[in-house]
Design an enzyme around this catalytic site. Structure first.
Site, PDB file in Angstrom:
ATOM      1  N   CYS A   1       0.981  -1.135  -0.173  1.00 62.91           N
ATOM      2  CA  CYS A   1       0.403   0.179   0.070  1.00 62.91           C
ATOM      3  C   CYS A   1       1.195   1.077  -0.026  1.00 62.91           C
ATOM      4  O   CYS A   1       0.625   2.530  -0.215  1.00 62.91           O
ATOM      5  CB  CYS A   1      -0.859   0.289   0.884  1.00 62.91           C
ATOM      6  SG  CYS A   1       0.215   0.018   2.943  1.00 62.91           S
TER       7      CYS A   1
ATOM      8  N   HIS B   1       2.061   5.206   9.907  1.00 56.48           N
ATOM      9  CA  HIS B   1       1.129   3.959   8.847  1.00 56.48           C
ATOM     10  C   HIS B   1       0.313   3.437  10.225  1.00 56.48           C
ATOM     11  O   HIS B   1       0.705   2.723  11.543  1.00 56.48           O
ATOM     12  CB  HIS B   1       2.234   3.462   9.253  1.00 56.48           C
ATOM     13  CG  HIS B   1       1.354   2.027   7.824  1.00 56.48           C
ATOM     14  ND1 HIS B   1       0.227   1.504   8.280  1.00 56.48           N
ATOM     15  CD2 HIS B   1       1.444   1.367   6.404  1.00 56.48           C
ATOM     16  CE1 HIS B   1      -0.299   0.550   6.979  1.00 56.48           C
ATOM     17  NE2 HIS B   1       0.788   0.747   5.867  1.00 56.48           N
TER      18      HIS B   1
END
Length: 338
Positions: free
Chosen positions: A153, A180
């Site tokens: 991602c 994150h």
């Protein structure tokens, strides 16, 4: 042209969201799901209810031992060994490998064994499979490739931005930090970690420095940047949406206004739907459910001078990524049947 028929192996966060993305984008048909740990009724519940992305916007039920989603029947299997999953019985040509376990060509090819499936898309970085980021290098896909990786991602967020900046201003070198959201690999409370000690600390109590290969992986999808980028991560106590900080030195001097203009042009042109541009006063929760790979935050970036800049871009690390898995399959099917 017929649509790609897709099987999903592993019905965790990405597996379920790939299913949602497939119904949202309506470019592929999911015909089969395999997960040895989730029975049919539980699958219905997990599709319907999602703590982050909300209630599924459609009808989910069962019929004759199959999932029924928006009127479409989806076969369900509970095999542990990929070689035993009857993908061919359901007509699934493309398998999304989203268990996080079978991430090499050798392991992923078990899905293709005995002519079960034709192609495997690993929803994670791979040590040896060709890696693709939609909007950056998907055109280098060849129909002879049987196992591919959709990268991570974070790579999907960073690579489109890096491509725009490098093509226009030349990235000499750069460091990336991704802030994150926590993921299922982390601990709810302190516990033992099989990797680094601090990875085992409570995900909702800490900001945890961690490693990531996302920046180096950009060099695999943009060869001109190979060896010029590296990075690290901070895992933070949010359930979804992450943000990339790319600090880089430019070979061709540019004001921050010129950089913004270049990104904005790409976001409304060749990278529309992949790269997004915003000047709004945004925060992370604004991007839950975003289908873009990378949302450039024009107000968050800064420059020290015309050759040294910090650029900021957001991404829904769950749903945005899942949409790219569907897009990659759609592209592969088009190439395979050209």
């Amino acid at each position: 042209m017929s649509r790609a028929k897709v099987g999903i192996n592993g019905f965790g966060r990405i597996g379920r969201l790939v299913l949602r993305a497939a119904f949202l984008k309506n470019t592929v048909d999911v015909v089969s799901v395999n997960d040895p740990f989730i029975d049919l009724e539980y699958m219905v519940y997990m599709i319907k209810r999602d703590s982050t992305h909300g209630t599924f916007p459609g009808e989910v039920s069962t019929e004759n031992g199959k999932l029924k989603v928006n009127g479409k029947l989806i076969s369900v299997h509970c095999e542990r060994d990929p070689a035993n999953i009857p993908w061919d019985k359901d007509g699934a040509e493309y398998v999304v490998e989203s268990t996080g376990v079978f991430t090499t060509i050798d392991k992923a090819q078990a899905h293709i064994k005995n002519n079960r499936a034709k192609k495997v898309i690993i929803s994670a970085p791979s040590a040896d499979a060709p890696m693709f980021v939609v909007g950056v290098n998907e055109n280098s896909y060849e129909k002879s490739m049987s196992v591919v990786s959709n990268a991570s991602c974070t790579t999907n967020c960073l690579a489109p931005l890096a491509k725009v900046i490098h093509d226009k201003f030349e990235i000499v070198e750069g460091l990336m930090t991704t802030v994150h959201s926590f993921t299922a690999t982390q601990k709810v409370v302190d516990g033992p970690s099989s990797k680094l000690w601090r990875d085992g600390r409570g995900a909702m109590q800490n900001i945890i420095p961690a490693s990531t290969g996302a920046a180096k992986a950009v060099g695999k999808v943009i060869p001109a940047l190979n060896g010029k980028l590296t990075g690290m991560a901070f895992r933070v106590p949010t359930p979804d949406v992450s943000v990339v900080d790319l600090t880089c030195r430019l070979g061709k001097g540019a004001s921050y206004e010129e950089i913004k203009a270049a990104v904005k042009a790409a976001a409304s042109g060749p990278l529309k739907g992949i790269l997004e541009y915003t000047e709004d006063e945004v925060v992370s929760s604004d991007f839950v459910g975003s289908t873009s790979s990378s949302i450039f935050d024009a107000k968050a970036g800064i420059s020290l001078n015309n050759n040294f800049v910090k650029l900021v871009s957001w991404y829904d690390n769950e749903f945005g990524y899942s949409c790219r898995v569907v897009d990659l399959i759609t592209h592969m099917h088009k190439v395979d049947h050209a």
